[in-house]
Write a protein that holds these residues in place. Structure first.
Motif: not given
Length: 203
Positions: A59-66
């Motif tokens: 999720y730490d990396e996923f947040i950048g796509f929000i």
């Protein structure tokens, strides 16, 4: 991981191996047109990468796509409801993703029962209710069509979206299909997620 392609692509157009995608099957009988623009291919690659991150709970990396300004909406079904859907900013997502705090994400079709669950469990148990790494991947096209009003294009008229589609089985007359849609909008020249929408046959 293997995605069934909805269009014909040359091997040079395949997503990077960093996305842990082995190949995309070529379908020469598909009625969908190939993606002529590089940015469309980018949306496809982004979708595969995002799915991988969610499945691995990175999720730490996923947040950048929000989306930096609009945040990201979750819709349990095809009909997007601004009054009921939960929207998480990057900050909210980071705050609650590993929390036991529960949210009401909507109501289950058929029973009307409120679906109250933590953010992390919602993603793993609802968003990823099927193994969408084995799905057919489409761009700006709906293959999953049920009796729930699909208002994605009305709610996000300036968006690009992808659909991970898993067809139903003969056992259930094809009605046990599932779809996962990722909706993107451009911000400062880059695509960001504004919505994650699930769809399935509803009563």
């Amino acid at each position: 991981m293997l995605f069934s392609g909805s269009c014909t692509q040359k091997k040079t157009d395949l997503p990077s191996q960093e996305l842990t995608v082995n190949s995309v099957s070529e379908d020469t009988t598909s009625t969908l047109k190939p993606f002529p623009e590089a940015e469309n291919k980018n949306v496809i690659s982004l979708s595969i990468q995002i799915l991988n991150l969610l499945q691995k709970e990175q999720y730490d990396e996923f947040i950048g796509f929000i989306h930096p300004e609009k945040g990201m909406r979750f819709s349990m079904y095809a009909h997007v409801d601004p009054q009921k859907n939960k929207v998480f900013s990057r900050e909210d997502f980071q705050k609650y993703i590993n929390s036991n705090i529960r949210f009401t994400f909507g109501e289950k079709d058929g029973t009307g029962e409120k679906y109250v669950i933590s953010l992390g469990k919602y993603i793993q148990e609802w968003v990823l209710k099927r193994d969408f790494s084995k799905a057919e991947l489409l761009h700006n096209t709906f293959k999953g069509e049920g009796n729930s009003l699909n208002n994605l294009k009305e709610m996000y008229p300036n968006s690009e979206f992808t659909e991970f589609y898993i067809s139903g089985t003969e056992q259930y007359g094809g009605m046990d299909w599932n779809a996962l849609r990722l909706v993107f909008e451009k911000f400062e020249g880059k695509y960001y997620l504004v919505a994650i929408i699930n769809d399935q046959w509803t009563i």
